[in-house]
Design a protein around this motif. Structure first.
Motif, PDB file in Angstrom:
ATOM      1  N   HIS A  81      29.815  32.015  43.229  1.00 45.34           N
ATOM      2  CA  HIS A  81      29.828  33.426  43.636  1.00 45.34           C
ATOM      3  C   HIS A  81      29.223  33.579  45.041  1.00 45.34           C
ATOM      4  O   HIS A  81      29.810  34.228  45.917  1.00 45.34           O
ATOM      5  CB  HIS A  81      29.043  34.248  42.599  1.00 45.34           C
ATOM      6  N   GLU A  82      28.078  32.963  45.276  1.00 45.93           N
ATOM      7  CA  GLU A  82      27.434  33.062  46.599  1.00 45.93           C
ATOM      8  C   GLU A  82      28.269  32.366  47.664  1.00 45.93           C
ATOM      9  O   GLU A  82      28.376  32.846  48.794  1.00 45.93           O
ATOM     10  CB  GLU A  82      26.025  32.457  46.566  1.00 45.93           C
ATOM     11  N   HIS A  85      30.708  34.705  48.978  1.00 44.62           N
ATOM     12  CA  HIS A  85      30.222  35.606  50.032  1.00 44.62           C
ATOM     13  C   HIS A  85      30.206  34.906  51.393  1.00 44.62           C
ATOM     14  O   HIS A  85      30.401  35.522  52.421  1.00 44.62           O
ATOM     15  CB  HIS A  85      28.800  36.083  49.713  1.00 44.62           C
ATOM     16  N   HIS A 102      21.643  39.215  50.792  1.00 40.72           N
ATOM     17  CA  HIS A 102      22.451  39.801  49.718  1.00 40.72           C
ATOM     18  C   HIS A 102      21.955  39.291  48.371  1.00 40.72           C
ATOM     19  O   HIS A 102      21.811  38.092  48.170  1.00 40.72           O
ATOM     20  CB  HIS A 102      23.926  39.421  49.898  1.00 40.72           C
ATOM     21  N   SER A 104      22.709  39.131  44.254  1.00 42.84           N
ATOM     22  CA  SER A 104      23.829  39.277  43.325  1.00 42.84           C
ATOM     23  C   SER A 104      23.328  39.380  41.893  1.00 42.84           C
ATOM     24  O   SER A 104      22.308  38.803  41.534  1.00 42.84           O
ATOM     25  CB  SER A 104      24.759  38.070  43.428  1.00 42.84           C
ATOM     26  N   GLU A 115      31.126  42.242  45.281  1.00 45.07           N
ATOM     27  CA  GLU A 115      30.727  41.516  44.078  1.00 45.07           C
ATOM     28  C   GLU A 115      31.947  41.081  43.266  1.00 45.07           C
ATOM     29  O   GLU A 115      32.030  39.953  42.795  1.00 45.07           O
ATOM     30  CB  GLU A 115      29.806  42.385  43.202  1.00 45.07           C
TER      31      GLU A 115
HETATM   32 ZN   LIG Z   1      27.112  38.827  45.159  1.00 41.06          ZN
END
Ligand SMILES: [Zn+2]
Length: 293
Positions: A81-82, A85, A102, A104, A115
Protein backbone atom coordinates in the motif's frame (compact mmCIF):
# COMPACT_ATOMS: atom_id res chain seq x y z
CA UNK A 1 -13.45 8.29 -7.53
CA UNK A 2 -13.70 6.70 -10.96
CA UNK A 3 -13.49 2.96 -11.35
CA UNK A 4 -11.03 3.68 -14.16
CA UNK A 5 -8.42 5.16 -11.80
CA UNK A 6 -8.71 2.12 -9.52
CA UNK A 7 -8.20 -0.23 -12.45
CA UNK A 8 -5.16 1.81 -13.49
CA UNK A 9 -3.79 1.62 -9.94
CA UNK A 10 -4.19 -2.16 -9.91
CA UNK A 11 -2.49 -2.44 -13.30
CA UNK A 12 0.44 -0.31 -12.17
CA UNK A 13 0.89 -2.66 -9.20
CA UNK A 14 0.97 -5.62 -11.60
CA UNK A 15 3.47 -3.83 -13.83
CA UNK A 16 5.81 -3.04 -10.92
CA UNK A 17 5.75 -6.71 -9.86
CA UNK A 18 6.52 -7.79 -13.40
CA UNK A 19 9.31 -5.25 -13.85
CA UNK A 20 10.83 -6.50 -10.61
CA UNK A 21 11.05 -9.92 -12.26
CA UNK A 22 8.34 -11.83 -10.39
CA UNK A 23 7.03 -14.68 -12.52
CA UNK A 24 5.65 -16.66 -9.61
CA UNK A 25 4.19 -16.12 -6.14
CA UNK A 26 4.99 -14.63 -3.71
CA UNK A 27 5.70 -11.11 -4.90
CA UNK A 28 7.80 -9.45 -2.21
CA UNK A 29 6.89 -5.80 -1.66
CA UNK A 30 9.63 -5.32 0.95
CA UNK A 31 12.36 -6.31 -1.53
CA UNK A 32 10.79 -4.13 -4.25
CA UNK A 33 10.65 -1.11 -1.91
CA UNK A 34 14.27 -1.62 -0.91
CA UNK A 35 15.31 -1.89 -4.56
CA UNK A 36 13.82 1.58 -5.06
CA UNK A 37 16.08 3.02 -2.39
CA UNK A 38 13.25 3.57 0.01
CA UNK A 39 14.22 3.16 3.67
CA UNK A 40 11.87 0.54 5.09
CA UNK A 41 11.21 0.29 8.82
CA UNK A 42 8.76 -1.57 11.03
CA UNK A 43 6.51 0.73 13.02
CA UNK A 44 7.42 1.28 16.66
CA UNK A 45 5.08 -0.92 18.69
CA UNK A 46 3.79 1.98 20.80
CA UNK A 47 2.29 3.71 17.75
CA UNK A 48 -1.25 2.39 17.40
CA UNK A 49 -4.04 2.76 14.88
CA UNK A 50 -2.07 3.04 11.65
CA UNK A 51 -1.10 0.29 9.26
CA UNK A 52 1.77 2.22 7.73
CA UNK A 53 3.22 5.53 6.68
CA UNK A 54 5.21 7.08 3.88
CA UNK A 55 7.45 10.04 4.67
CA UNK A 56 9.18 12.29 2.17
CA UNK A 57 12.03 14.39 3.56
CA UNK A 58 14.28 16.13 1.06
CA UNK A 59 15.29 13.47 -1.43
CA UNK A 60 14.68 10.62 0.98
CA UNK A 61 11.63 8.42 1.28
CA UNK A 62 10.93 6.32 4.36
CA UNK A 63 8.30 3.60 4.41
CA UNK A 64 6.95 2.47 7.75
CA UNK A 65 4.79 -0.63 8.08
CA UNK A 66 2.96 -2.39 10.86
CA UNK A 67 4.13 -5.78 12.05
CA UNK A 68 2.18 -5.65 15.31
CA UNK A 69 -0.14 -8.52 14.36
CA UNK A 70 2.70 -10.85 13.45
CA UNK A 71 0.87 -11.59 10.23
CA UNK A 72 2.92 -11.75 7.03
CA UNK A 73 -0.09 -11.24 4.78
CA UNK A 74 -1.05 -8.05 6.63
CA UNK A 75 2.55 -6.78 6.58
CA UNK A 76 2.88 -7.40 2.86
CA UNK A 77 -0.34 -5.53 2.18
CA UNK A 78 0.79 -2.59 4.34
CA UNK A 79 4.14 -2.36 2.55
CA UNK A 80 2.52 -2.73 -0.87
CA UNK A 81 0.00 0.00 0.00
CA UNK A 82 2.76 2.48 0.93
CA UNK A 83 4.74 1.47 -2.14
CA UNK A 84 1.62 2.43 -4.07
CA UNK A 85 1.78 5.96 -2.67
CA UNK A 86 5.40 6.10 -3.79
CA UNK A 87 4.69 4.84 -7.33
CA UNK A 88 1.21 6.13 -8.21
CA UNK A 89 1.06 9.31 -10.28
CA UNK A 90 0.19 12.33 -8.16
CA UNK A 91 0.54 10.61 -4.78
CA UNK A 92 4.03 11.87 -3.79
CA UNK A 93 3.03 15.39 -4.84
CA UNK A 94 -0.15 15.24 -2.75
CA UNK A 95 1.71 13.86 0.27
CA UNK A 96 4.47 16.47 0.02
CA UNK A 97 1.87 19.19 -0.34
CA UNK A 98 0.27 18.03 2.91
CA UNK A 99 3.57 18.25 4.78
CA UNK A 100 5.43 15.17 3.61
CA UNK A 101 4.03 12.57 5.98
CA UNK A 102 1.18 10.27 5.03
CA UNK A 103 -0.44 7.93 7.53
CA UNK A 104 -2.47 4.96 6.29
CA UNK A 105 -5.14 2.86 7.89
CA UNK A 106 -5.44 -0.68 6.66
CA UNK A 107 -7.16 -2.01 3.66
CA UNK A 108 -10.44 -1.63 1.80
CA UNK A 109 -12.26 0.35 4.47
CA UNK A 110 -11.29 3.80 3.24
CA UNK A 111 -13.12 6.26 1.09
CA UNK A 112 -10.38 8.74 0.36
CA UNK A 113 -9.19 8.49 -3.21
CA UNK A 114 -5.50 8.01 -2.61
CA UNK A 115 -6.16 5.34 0.02
CA UNK A 116 -8.41 3.40 -2.33
CA UNK A 117 -5.92 3.72 -5.17
CA UNK A 118 -3.09 2.48 -2.93
CA UNK A 119 -5.21 -0.52 -1.87
CA UNK A 120 -5.88 -1.42 -5.49
CA UNK A 121 -2.21 -0.97 -6.34
CA UNK A 122 -1.35 -3.32 -3.46
CA UNK A 123 -3.74 -6.04 -4.58
CA UNK A 124 -2.46 -5.82 -8.16
CA UNK A 125 1.14 -6.03 -6.97
CA UNK A 126 0.61 -8.98 -4.63
CA UNK A 127 -1.89 -10.76 -6.88
CA UNK A 128 -1.16 -10.02 -10.54
CA UNK A 129 -3.98 -11.09 -12.86
CA UNK A 130 -1.94 -13.61 -14.88
CA UNK A 131 -0.44 -15.40 -11.87
CA UNK A 132 -3.74 -15.37 -9.99
CA UNK A 133 -5.71 -16.73 -12.92
CA UNK A 134 -3.17 -19.45 -13.57
CA UNK A 135 -3.06 -20.49 -9.91
CA UNK A 136 -6.85 -20.66 -9.65
CA UNK A 137 -7.01 -22.75 -12.80
CA UNK A 138 -4.69 -25.31 -11.22
CA UNK A 139 -6.19 -25.50 -7.73
CA UNK A 140 -9.48 -26.48 -6.18
CA UNK A 141 -12.57 -24.57 -7.16
CA UNK A 142 -14.00 -22.27 -4.50
CA UNK A 143 -12.99 -21.40 -0.96
CA UNK A 144 -10.13 -23.90 -0.68
CA UNK A 145 -8.55 -22.39 -3.78
CA UNK A 146 -8.81 -18.92 -2.23
CA UNK A 147 -7.21 -20.06 1.01
CA UNK A 148 -4.39 -21.72 -0.92
CA UNK A 149 -3.97 -18.57 -3.01
CA UNK A 150 -3.63 -16.44 0.14
CA UNK A 151 -0.96 -18.81 1.46
CA UNK A 152 0.93 -18.99 -1.80
CA UNK A 153 0.83 -15.24 -2.44
CA UNK A 154 1.44 -14.42 1.25
CA UNK A 155 -1.47 -12.03 1.38
CA UNK A 156 -4.66 -11.77 3.42
CA UNK A 157 -7.60 -14.04 2.69
CA UNK A 158 -9.78 -11.01 2.03
CA UNK A 159 -7.39 -9.68 -0.62
CA UNK A 160 -7.07 -13.17 -2.15
CA UNK A 161 -10.86 -13.60 -2.25
CA UNK A 162 -11.47 -10.27 -3.95
CA UNK A 163 -8.77 -10.83 -6.55
CA UNK A 164 -9.95 -14.43 -7.04
CA UNK A 165 -13.39 -13.15 -7.99
CA UNK A 166 -11.87 -10.52 -10.27
CA UNK A 167 -9.50 -12.93 -12.04
CA UNK A 168 -11.22 -16.30 -11.77
CA UNK A 169 -11.39 -18.26 -15.02
CA UNK A 170 -14.61 -19.93 -13.80
CA UNK A 171 -17.90 -18.63 -12.35
CA UNK A 172 -17.30 -17.45 -8.80
CA UNK A 173 -18.96 -14.90 -6.54
CA UNK A 174 -17.37 -13.58 -3.37
CA UNK A 175 -19.62 -11.85 -0.87
CA UNK A 176 -18.32 -10.10 2.23
CA UNK A 177 -20.96 -9.53 4.88
CA UNK A 178 -21.15 -8.16 8.38
CA UNK A 179 -23.80 -9.66 10.60
CA UNK A 180 -26.67 -10.42 8.24
CA UNK A 181 -25.94 -7.55 5.88
CA UNK A 182 -24.01 -7.51 2.65
CA UNK A 183 -20.91 -5.29 2.78
CA UNK A 184 -19.72 -5.85 -0.78
CA UNK A 185 -19.73 -8.47 -3.50
CA UNK A 186 -17.44 -9.33 -6.38
CA UNK A 187 -18.48 -11.52 -9.31
CA UNK A 188 -16.14 -13.07 -11.85
CA UNK A 189 -16.86 -12.33 -15.52
CA UNK A 190 -17.88 -15.96 -16.01
CA UNK A 191 -20.32 -15.62 -13.09
CA UNK A 192 -21.88 -12.50 -14.61
CA UNK A 193 -22.40 -14.52 -17.78
CA UNK A 194 -24.68 -16.96 -15.93
CA UNK A 195 -27.63 -14.76 -16.83
CA UNK A 196 -29.50 -11.72 -15.64
CA UNK A 197 -28.65 -11.26 -11.97
CA UNK A 198 -29.97 -8.86 -9.38
CA UNK A 199 -27.42 -6.52 -7.83
CA UNK A 200 -26.31 -7.22 -4.25
CA UNK A 201 -26.55 -3.83 -2.63
CA UNK A 202 -24.45 -2.79 0.37
CA UNK A 203 -26.58 -3.08 3.49
CA UNK A 204 -29.16 -5.38 1.96
CA UNK A 205 -29.93 -8.56 3.91
CA UNK A 206 -28.39 -11.91 3.10
CA UNK A 207 -30.78 -14.52 1.71
CA UNK A 208 -32.63 -16.22 4.55
CA UNK A 209 -31.10 -19.59 3.82
CA UNK A 210 -27.60 -18.09 4.02
CA UNK A 211 -28.39 -16.36 7.29
CA UNK A 212 -29.04 -19.73 8.87
CA UNK A 213 -25.54 -20.82 7.98
CA UNK A 214 -24.04 -18.14 10.16
CA UNK A 215 -25.11 -19.95 13.28
CA UNK A 216 -22.14 -22.25 13.05
CA UNK A 217 -19.52 -19.54 12.59
CA UNK A 218 -18.14 -17.92 15.70
CA UNK A 219 -17.25 -14.27 15.34
CA UNK A 220 -13.60 -13.32 15.47
CA UNK A 221 -12.48 -16.85 14.81
CA UNK A 222 -11.14 -18.31 11.61
CA UNK A 223 -13.58 -21.01 10.80
CA UNK A 224 -14.10 -22.97 7.64
CA UNK A 225 -17.30 -24.89 7.31
CA UNK A 226 -16.28 -28.41 6.49
CA UNK A 227 -19.38 -29.22 4.60
CA UNK A 228 -20.59 -26.72 2.10
CA UNK A 229 -24.24 -26.05 1.53
CA UNK A 230 -26.00 -26.20 -1.79
CA UNK A 231 -27.72 -23.09 -3.01
CA UNK A 232 -28.73 -21.73 -6.39
CA UNK A 233 -28.70 -18.62 -8.50
CA UNK A 234 -32.31 -17.75 -7.65
CA UNK A 235 -31.73 -17.64 -3.91
CA UNK A 236 -28.86 -15.16 -4.13
CA UNK A 237 -29.38 -13.25 -7.36
CA UNK A 238 -32.94 -13.93 -8.45
CA UNK A 239 -31.40 -15.80 -11.38
CA UNK A 240 -32.16 -19.28 -12.67
CA UNK A 241 -32.98 -21.76 -9.93
CA UNK A 242 -31.64 -24.52 -12.18
CA UNK A 243 -28.09 -23.24 -11.74
CA UNK A 244 -26.86 -24.93 -8.59
CA UNK A 245 -24.02 -23.49 -6.58
CA UNK A 246 -21.90 -24.55 -3.64
CA UNK A 247 -21.97 -22.09 -0.80
CA UNK A 248 -18.93 -21.96 1.48
CA UNK A 249 -18.41 -19.51 4.29
CA UNK A 250 -15.44 -18.34 6.30
CA UNK A 251 -15.24 -16.04 9.31
CA UNK A 252 -12.71 -13.31 8.54
CA UNK A 253 -11.67 -12.92 12.14
CA UNK A 254 -12.23 -9.23 12.62
CA UNK A 255 -15.26 -7.06 13.25
CA UNK A 256 -17.54 -10.03 12.57
CA UNK A 257 -16.98 -9.97 8.82
CA UNK A 258 -17.79 -13.15 6.96
CA UNK A 259 -16.81 -14.31 3.51
CA UNK A 260 -19.20 -16.32 1.37
CA UNK A 261 -17.94 -18.01 -1.77
CA UNK A 262 -20.36 -19.27 -4.41
CA UNK A 263 -18.95 -21.54 -7.08
CA UNK A 264 -19.49 -24.92 -8.63
CA UNK A 265 -17.39 -27.75 -9.97
CA UNK A 266 -20.06 -28.36 -12.59
CA UNK A 267 -19.94 -24.81 -13.89
CA UNK A 268 -16.15 -24.79 -14.02
CA UNK A 269 -16.33 -26.52 -17.38
CA UNK A 270 -18.32 -23.65 -18.81
CA UNK A 271 -18.83 -24.39 -22.50
CA UNK A 272 -18.55 -20.67 -23.27
CA UNK A 273 -15.07 -20.48 -21.85
CA UNK A 274 -12.43 -19.90 -24.51
CA UNK A 275 -10.21 -22.90 -24.72
CA UNK A 276 -7.91 -24.15 -27.39
CA UNK A 277 -8.44 -27.59 -28.87
CA UNK A 278 -5.50 -29.16 -27.13
CA UNK A 279 -6.75 -28.12 -23.70
CA UNK A 280 -10.19 -29.43 -24.65
CA UNK A 281 -8.71 -32.79 -25.59
CA UNK A 282 -6.67 -32.95 -22.43
CA UNK A 283 -9.80 -32.24 -20.42
CA UNK A 284 -11.57 -35.28 -21.79
CA UNK A 285 -8.72 -37.37 -20.42
CA UNK A 286 -8.74 -35.70 -17.04
CA UNK A 287 -11.25 -37.27 -14.68
CA UNK A 288 -13.68 -34.76 -13.20
CA UNK A 289 -12.63 -35.61 -9.66
CA UNK A 290 -9.15 -34.33 -10.43
CA UNK A 291 -10.42 -30.92 -9.35
CA UNK A 292 -11.05 -32.51 -5.99
CA UNK A 293 -12.96 -31.04 -3.15
ZN1 LIG B 1 -2.26 5.23 2.52
Amino acid sequence: MGKFRLTMACQLGEKIAEEAGYREFPVEPLAIAQSKEITVQAKPSDVKGISGALIFAGNDATLIYSNEYDNLGFENFCIAHELGHYCLPGHPEEIIQQGGTHLSRAGFTQNSSIELEADHFASGLLLPTGLTRQFLGETQIGLQGIIQLAEKAQCSRTAAAIRAAECSPYPMAVIVSQGNEIAYAFLSEAFKNLGKLSYLRKGSPLPESATLNFNGVPENVFAVRQQCAETNLKIWFDGMAGIKLDEEILGLGKYGYTLTVLSSDELADDPYEEDDEEAELEKTWTPRFAYGR
